[in-house]
Design an enzyme around this catalytic site. Structure first.
Site, short mmCIF file in Angstrom:
data_model
loop_
_atom_site.label_atom_id
_atom_site.label_comp_id
_atom_site.label_asym_id
_atom_site.label_seq_id
_atom_site.Cartn_x
_atom_site.Cartn_y
_atom_site.Cartn_z
N ASP A 8 50.27 64.72 18.45
CA ASP A 8 49.07 64.25 19.14
C ASP A 8 48.36 63.33 18.14
O ASP A 8 48.59 63.42 16.93
CB ASP A 8 48.21 65.47 19.49
CG ASP A 8 46.89 65.08 20.11
OD1 ASP A 8 46.85 64.12 20.91
OD2 ASP A 8 45.87 65.74 19.80
N LEU A 9 47.54 62.43 18.63
CA LEU A 9 46.84 61.49 17.73
C LEU A 9 45.42 61.97 17.41
O LEU A 9 45.08 62.25 16.26
CB LEU A 9 46.80 60.11 18.38
CG LEU A 9 46.02 59.03 17.63
CD1 LEU A 9 46.70 58.66 16.32
CD2 LEU A 9 45.87 57.78 18.50
N ASP A 10 44.60 62.02 18.48
CA ASP A 10 43.18 62.31 18.30
C ASP A 10 42.97 63.76 17.84
O ASP A 10 43.30 64.68 18.58
CB ASP A 10 42.43 62.07 19.61
CG ASP A 10 42.45 60.59 20.02
OD1 ASP A 10 42.62 59.74 19.14
OD2 ASP A 10 42.30 60.31 21.22
N THR A 16 39.21 60.56 16.24
CA THR A 16 38.55 59.49 16.99
C THR A 16 37.48 60.02 17.94
O THR A 16 36.83 59.23 18.62
CB THR A 16 39.57 58.70 17.82
OG1 THR A 16 40.34 59.65 18.53
CG2 THR A 16 40.45 57.83 16.96
N LYS A 44 37.68 65.92 25.06
CA LYS A 44 38.78 65.83 24.09
C LYS A 44 40.14 65.99 24.78
O LYS A 44 40.38 66.96 25.49
CB LYS A 44 38.62 66.88 22.99
CG LYS A 44 37.51 66.52 22.01
CD LYS A 44 37.49 67.43 20.80
CE LYS A 44 36.42 66.98 19.82
NZ LYS A 44 36.27 67.91 18.69
N SER A 115 50.34 60.81 22.81
CA SER A 115 48.88 60.76 22.94
C SER A 115 48.47 60.44 24.37
O SER A 115 49.17 59.71 25.07
CB SER A 115 48.32 59.69 22.00
OG SER A 115 46.98 59.41 22.30
N ALA A 116 47.30 60.93 24.77
CA ALA A 116 46.75 60.61 26.09
C ALA A 116 46.04 59.26 26.09
O ALA A 116 45.64 58.75 27.13
CB ALA A 116 45.76 61.70 26.52
N LYS A 146 48.41 65.82 29.80
CA LYS A 146 48.39 67.20 29.33
C LYS A 146 47.37 67.98 30.16
O LYS A 146 46.34 67.41 30.49
CB LYS A 146 48.02 67.25 27.84
CG LYS A 146 48.94 66.39 26.96
CD LYS A 146 48.34 66.21 25.57
CE LYS A 146 49.13 65.17 24.79
NZ LYS A 146 48.55 64.88 23.47
N GLU A 170 49.41 69.79 17.77
CA GLU A 170 48.28 69.60 18.70
C GLU A 170 47.01 70.26 18.18
O GLU A 170 47.07 71.29 17.52
CB GLU A 170 48.62 70.30 20.02
CG GLU A 170 49.23 69.39 21.06
CD GLU A 170 48.23 68.38 21.62
OE1 GLU A 170 47.01 68.54 21.38
OE2 GLU A 170 48.67 67.43 22.27
N ASP A 171 45.87 69.69 18.54
CA ASP A 171 44.59 70.33 18.20
C ASP A 171 43.84 70.81 19.43
O ASP A 171 42.74 71.35 19.31
CB ASP A 171 43.68 69.35 17.43
CG ASP A 171 43.09 68.30 18.35
OD1 ASP A 171 43.84 67.79 19.21
OD2 ASP A 171 41.89 68.02 18.23
C1 UVW Z 1 41.44 58.74 26.02
O1 UVW Z 1 40.23 58.76 26.11
C2 UVW Z 1 42.21 59.95 25.66
O2 UVW Z 1 42.17 57.65 26.29
P1 UVW Z 1 41.79 56.08 26.14
O3 UVW Z 1 41.79 55.78 24.65
O4 UVW Z 1 42.95 55.47 26.85
O5 UVW Z 1 40.48 55.83 26.79
#
Ligand code: UVW
Length: 221
Positions: A8-10, A16, A44, A115-116, A146, A170-171
Site C-alpha cells: 500500500d502507498l498511503d 499523504t 483513509k 494503491s487506491a 479495497k 497495509e496500514d
Molecule cells: C485517494 O484519495 C485514495 O485517491 P486519489 O489520490 O486518486 O484521490
C-alpha cells in the site's frame, strides 16, 4: 521465499493523509462545510469519489448535487492535492522503508504497489522510489477498491504468481481484509485488533528478516 511483496502507498511508504486532508479541507471550506482531522480518518484508503460522498453527506443542503457537479468537485480537490504533493521529497519516505525495498530487491523478490490513489505514480516519483517497483497497479484499472481483493490480485496476476506466494503490507483494516480475501500473507503496520498475519507497531520496526520468518512459519503450518 515469497514471490512478491505488494505495498500500500498511503501510510506505508509515505504519509499523504495530511495532504489529502488539507486538499479536502480547502474544498469543504469553499462549500461551507467544516471537516477536521478526526473526520479525515474515515477517508483513509477510500477512493476520491467515495471520500467526496462522505463530505457531501455532512450537509443536507448538498444533497441535490448532480453527478457532473460531483465530478467537478472531485477534480478541484485533486488540483489542490497535486499542488501539495509537488512538495513531497525523499525526506517524506517513512522510516526504514527504503532499506526494506533494497533488501527485498537484493533477494530477487518482485515488488509491486497496490494503491487506491490515482496519484500513486506521481507520489512514487516525488519520493524517488519508482525504480524499486516492478509493477504499479493503477487505481484507474481496478473496478472494485479495497476491501475487495482486486487491487492485490491484479498485481499477482500481472506476474503470474500464486496469491499464497505474495506478501502484502497495509496500514488500513480495509486493506488487510482485501489481502486476506485474496489469500495473501498480510502484514499490518500500526494496527491493533487486526486480522493481519503479522503486525508491527510502525515502519521503523518492519524488517525483511522478521517478515520472512513469520511468512515461513505460516507456510510450514
Ligand atoms: C485517494 O484519495 C485514495 O485517491 P486519489 O489520490 O486518486 O484521490
Amino acid at each position: 521465499h515469497p514471490s512478491a511483496f505488494i505495498f500500500d502507498l498511503d501510510g506505508v511508504i509515505t504519509d499523504t493523509a495530511e495532504f489529502h486532508y488539507l486538499a479536502w479541507k480547502q474544498l469543504a471550506d469553499g462549500l461551507g462545510v467544516t471537516i477536521d482531522r478526526e473526520f479525515n480518518e474515515q477517508l483513509k484508503g477510500i477512493s476520491r469519489m467515495d471520500s467526496l460522498e462522505k463530505i457531501v453527506a455532512l450537509d443536507p443542503a448538498l444533497g441535490g448535487l448532480s453527478a457532473d457537479e460531483k465530478e467537478r468537485l472531485a477534480t478541484e480537490k485533486n488540483e489542490h492535492y497535486i499542488k501539495l504533493i509537488a512538495e513531497v521529497t525523499p525526506a517524506h519516505i517513512l522510516p526504514g522503508m527504503e532499506s526494506l525495498l533494497k533488501d527485498i530487491q537484493a533477494h530477487g523478490i518482485k515488488i509491486a504497489l497496490g494503491s487506491a490513489s490515482k496519484n500513486a505514480k506521481m507520489v512514487l516519483e516525488q519520493l524517488e522510489l519508482t525504480d524499486y517497483f516492478d509493477y504499479i497497479v493503477d487505481a484507474a484499472q481496478v473496478s472494485k477498491g479495497k476491501p475487495d481483493p482486486e487491487t492485490f490480485t491484479t498485481a499477482a496476476d500481472y506476474f503470474g504468481f500464486a496469491y499464497a506466494d505474495c506478501i502484502g503490507v497495509e496500514d488500513a483494516e480495509a486493506g488487510v481484509e482485501a489481502l486476506k480475501r485474496a489469500g495473501m500473507f498480510a502484514v499490518g503496520v500500526g494496527l491493533s485488533l487486526s486480522e493481519a498475519d503479522y503486525i508491527v507497531a510502525d515502519t521503523g520496526t518492519l524488517h525483511f528478516d522478521s517478515v520472512i520468518t513469520h511468512y515461513n512459519e505460516r507456510s510450514d503450518s
